[in-house]
Design an enzyme around this catalytic site. Structure first.
Site, PDB file in Angstrom:
ATOM      1  N   HIS A 191      -8.263 -10.907  12.607  1.00 13.34           N
ATOM      2  CA  HIS A 191      -8.167 -12.167  13.355  1.00 13.34           C
ATOM      3  C   HIS A 191      -7.048 -13.078  12.847  1.00 13.34           C
ATOM      4  O   HIS A 191      -6.437 -13.809  13.618  1.00 13.34           O
ATOM      5  CB  HIS A 191      -9.511 -12.904  13.328  1.00 13.34           C
ATOM      6  CG  HIS A 191      -9.999 -13.186  11.941  1.00 13.34           C
ATOM      7  ND1 HIS A 191     -10.510 -12.194  11.115  1.00 13.34           N
ATOM      8  CD2 HIS A 191     -10.052 -14.322  11.227  1.00 13.34           C
ATOM      9  CE1 HIS A 191     -10.856 -12.717   9.953  1.00 13.34           C
ATOM     10  NE2 HIS A 191     -10.577 -14.015   9.993  1.00 13.34           N
ATOM     11  N   HIS A 231      12.349   5.248  -1.796  1.00  8.66           N
ATOM     12  CA  HIS A 231      11.746   5.862  -2.977  1.00  8.66           C
ATOM     13  C   HIS A 231      10.362   6.428  -2.709  1.00  8.66           C
ATOM     14  O   HIS A 231      10.003   7.460  -3.268  1.00  8.66           O
ATOM     15  CB  HIS A 231      11.656   4.847  -4.119  1.00  8.66           C
ATOM     16  CG  HIS A 231      12.990   4.326  -4.528  1.00  8.66           C
ATOM     17  ND1 HIS A 231      13.137   3.342  -5.475  1.00  8.66           N
ATOM     18  CD2 HIS A 231      14.250   4.633  -4.131  1.00  8.66           C
ATOM     19  CE1 HIS A 231      14.421   3.074  -5.643  1.00  8.66           C
ATOM     20  NE2 HIS A 231      15.110   3.838  -4.831  1.00  8.66           N
ATOM     21  N   ARG A 281      14.923  13.335  -7.058  1.00  8.75           N
ATOM     22  CA  ARG A 281      13.781  12.955  -7.887  1.00  8.75           C
ATOM     23  C   ARG A 281      12.717  12.200  -7.098  1.00  8.75           C
ATOM     24  O   ARG A 281      11.544  12.261  -7.423  1.00  8.75           O
ATOM     25  CB  ARG A 281      14.219  12.148  -9.103  1.00  8.75           C
ATOM     26  CG  ARG A 281      14.771  10.784  -8.777  1.00  8.75           C
ATOM     27  CD  ARG A 281      15.242  10.091 -10.028  1.00  8.75           C
ATOM     28  NE  ARG A 281      15.827   8.817  -9.680  1.00  8.75           N
ATOM     29  CZ  ARG A 281      15.697   7.743 -10.422  1.00  8.75           C
ATOM     30  NH1 ARG A 281      15.015   7.789 -11.541  1.00  8.75           N
ATOM     31  NH2 ARG A 281      16.257   6.622 -10.057  1.00  8.75           N
TER      32      ARG A 281
END
Length: 156
Positions: free
Chosen positions: A16, A106, A140
């Protein structure tokens, strides 16, 4: 300029306290050429639980009906906490466009969470634009996301 990362509808829901912002962002998305799946709520008049609407967004992601979801509640906290209970959801509560870029690059975040009571109008649009215009990095970061997906909390 927005580079569309998905052709699927973007699912959006609010409690809401977030209804007004949800409607505004729906208009923004439609104007940018996105399809939108509105998962509620439609009224600020009656109190509802943000958790229920976060679960609707989670269901859209799980069923692959949407690649991205947007959850809005007063602070954003309950939407993010609820959604992140599921391993396939990477919900991120954002306050700046810079955070949005890092969350996508990332963490490959797939759910943007906003606090309607704590984020101003101009900032919200820049956060959303950055979120939808940023791709995830590999290397990575991809390995980190893989590790995250494989975590089994029962092993802790």
């Amino acid at each position: 300029m927005i580079t569309k990362l998905t052709d699927k509808p973007i699912s959006i829901a609010a409690d809401h306290r977030g209804v007004v912002l949800k409607e505004r962002l729906k208009g923004w998305l439609l104007a940018k050429g996105y399809r939108v799946k509105d998962c509620g709520t439609d009224s600020a008049a009656a109190r509802v639980d943000a958790m229920d609407y976060a679960l609707q967004l989670v269901a859209e992601l799980k069923a692959s009906r949407s690649d991205f979801a947007i959850g809005i509640c007063g602070s954003g906290q309950m939407m993010a906490i609820t959604a992140n209970r599921f391993p396939f959801v990477r919900a991120t509560l954002l306050h700046t466009a810079e955070e949005s870029i890092d969350a996508r690059r990332h963490g490959d975040a797939n759910m943007l969470v906003l606090g309607a009571d704590v984020t101003d109008d101009a900032t919200v649009e820049s956060i959303l634009a950055a979120f939808l215009n940023t791709t995830a990095l590999g290397d990575r970061y991809a390995e980190r996301r893989k590790r995250l997906a494989e975590l089994d909390i029962s092993e802790l």
